[in-house]
Design a protein around this motif. Structure first.
Motif, PDB file in Angstrom:
ATOM      1  N   SER A  37       1.411 -14.715  18.293  1.00  0.00           N
ATOM      2  CA  SER A  37       0.391 -15.750  18.150  1.00  0.00           C
ATOM      3  C   SER A  37      -0.836 -15.448  18.997  1.00  0.00           C
ATOM      4  O   SER A  37      -1.977 -15.627  18.557  1.00  0.00           O
ATOM      5  N   SER A  38      -0.613 -14.977  20.218  1.00  0.00           N
ATOM      6  CA  SER A  38      -1.739 -14.661  21.102  1.00  0.00           C
ATOM      7  C   SER A  38      -2.554 -13.504  20.551  1.00  0.00           C
ATOM      8  O   SER A  38      -3.792 -13.523  20.597  1.00  0.00           O
ATOM      9  N   ARG A  39      -1.875 -12.500  19.992  1.00  0.00           N
ATOM     10  CA  ARG A  39      -2.585 -11.370  19.405  1.00  0.00           C
ATOM     11  C   ARG A  39      -3.399 -11.801  18.191  1.00  0.00           C
ATOM     12  O   ARG A  39      -4.539 -11.372  17.995  1.00  0.00           O
ATOM     13  N   THR A  41      -4.574 -14.787  17.682  1.00  0.00           N
ATOM     14  CA  THR A  41      -5.668 -15.618  18.172  1.00  0.00           C
ATOM     15  C   THR A  41      -6.824 -14.751  18.666  1.00  0.00           C
ATOM     16  O   THR A  41      -8.006 -15.059  18.413  1.00  0.00           O
ATOM     17  N   ALA A  74      -1.651 -17.285  13.556  1.00  0.00           N
ATOM     18  CA  ALA A  74      -1.339 -17.618  14.951  1.00  0.00           C
ATOM     19  C   ALA A  74      -0.548 -18.919  15.030  1.00  0.00           C
ATOM     20  O   ALA A  74       0.410 -19.041  15.809  1.00  0.00           O
TER      21      ALA A  74
END
Length: 264
Positions: A37-39, A41, A74
């Motif tokens: 998810s962070s990637r 985002t 994400a």
């Protein structure tokens, strides 16, 4: 994450399972969703900012669309799903690992299910490289007990972290099959078992033609397995002499029906 975004969840699943098989780092699944998810985002942010600096309308719209798509991905990675335990059993050469590889990208969280392969776990537990052939000691009762203890622990861990699991092994003994069924009950997850079978000559030819495979089974092992008292097999039976496309299609159909029954 980039492979999933480009529609190659199958490749993404291969990467994930190769890492997990070699490292045994099943605990990493606990934070995989947050990582993905962070990637996604970050990708969304980069695409959104870049869209403001384009010379043409088409380029701007393309990057805006990319940003929205990454943002949706994400959010999706953070959603929870009920995991499933799938077991694939059968004698050596019946295509268990090929079916597991084909099924995994379609099951559970992207990039798909964790494939727990007994052959790979045995090599890792004994500190042997995947393609290195084990001596008879590697298949002793003690080595097998260590292998299966690690197998069950990794299955439990992955299910606890919300990831579906496909477990790939011979499972010729009724007690081994019951153990997996009971484990699903213990973990309160759906269970489906597949039993693959094919004529002995087909199995012998397949294991003889193997190259760079984790399994050490050869034609002699297949003939030895052929006289096992397997007992009653209640798992869904598949004709493994067919092509993998046909077997995969049928197994996905059975899986869909099984999961639908569980939700009704």
């Amino acid at each position: 994450m980039d492979l999933i975004h480009r529609g190659r969840t199958d490749f993404a699943n291969l990467v994930l399972n190769r890492y997990l098989a070699l490292s045994g780092d099943i605990s990493g699944l606990k934070v995989l969703g947050v990582f993905l998810s962070s990637r996604a985002t970050i990708r969304a942010h980069v695409s959104a900012v870049a869209s403001k600096n384009q010379k043409t309308k088409n380029e701007t719209e393309f990057l805006e669309k990319e940003a929205r798509c990454y943002l949706q991905e994400a959010q999706h990675y953070l959603k929870t799903q009920s995991p499933t335990l799938i077991a694939i059993g059968g004698l050596s050469g019946c295509g268990k690992s090929v079916l597991a590889k084909g099924l995994a990208p379609h099951i559970g969280h992207a990039p798909g299910a964790f494939v727990a392969r007994t052959d790979m776990i045995r090599k890792r537990v004994l500190g042997v490289k995947p393609w290195e052939k084990l001596s008879q000691d590697g298949y002793s009762r003690a080595a097998t007990q260590r292998t299966y203890k690690q197998l069950y622990q990794e299955i439990e861990d992955a299910l606890t972290f919300g990831y579906s699991v496909i477990v790939d092994g011979v499972f010729a003994k009724p007690g081994e099959r019951h153990k997996l069924e009971n484990l699903a009950v213990k973990m309160d997850v759906s269970f489906l078992g597949f039993w693959l079978s094919a004529p002995l000559d087909v199995l012998e030819q397949r294991v003889t033609n193997r190259r760079n495979d984790v399994s050490d089974a050869d034609a002699t092992v297949v003939r030895m397995q052929a006289v096992y008292d397997i007992g009653e097999v209640k798992w869904a039976k598949l004709d493994a002499s067919q092509g993998i496309e046909s077997i995969l299609e049928k197994s996905l159909s059975i899986l869909d029906a099984s999961l639908e029954n569980c939700t009704n």
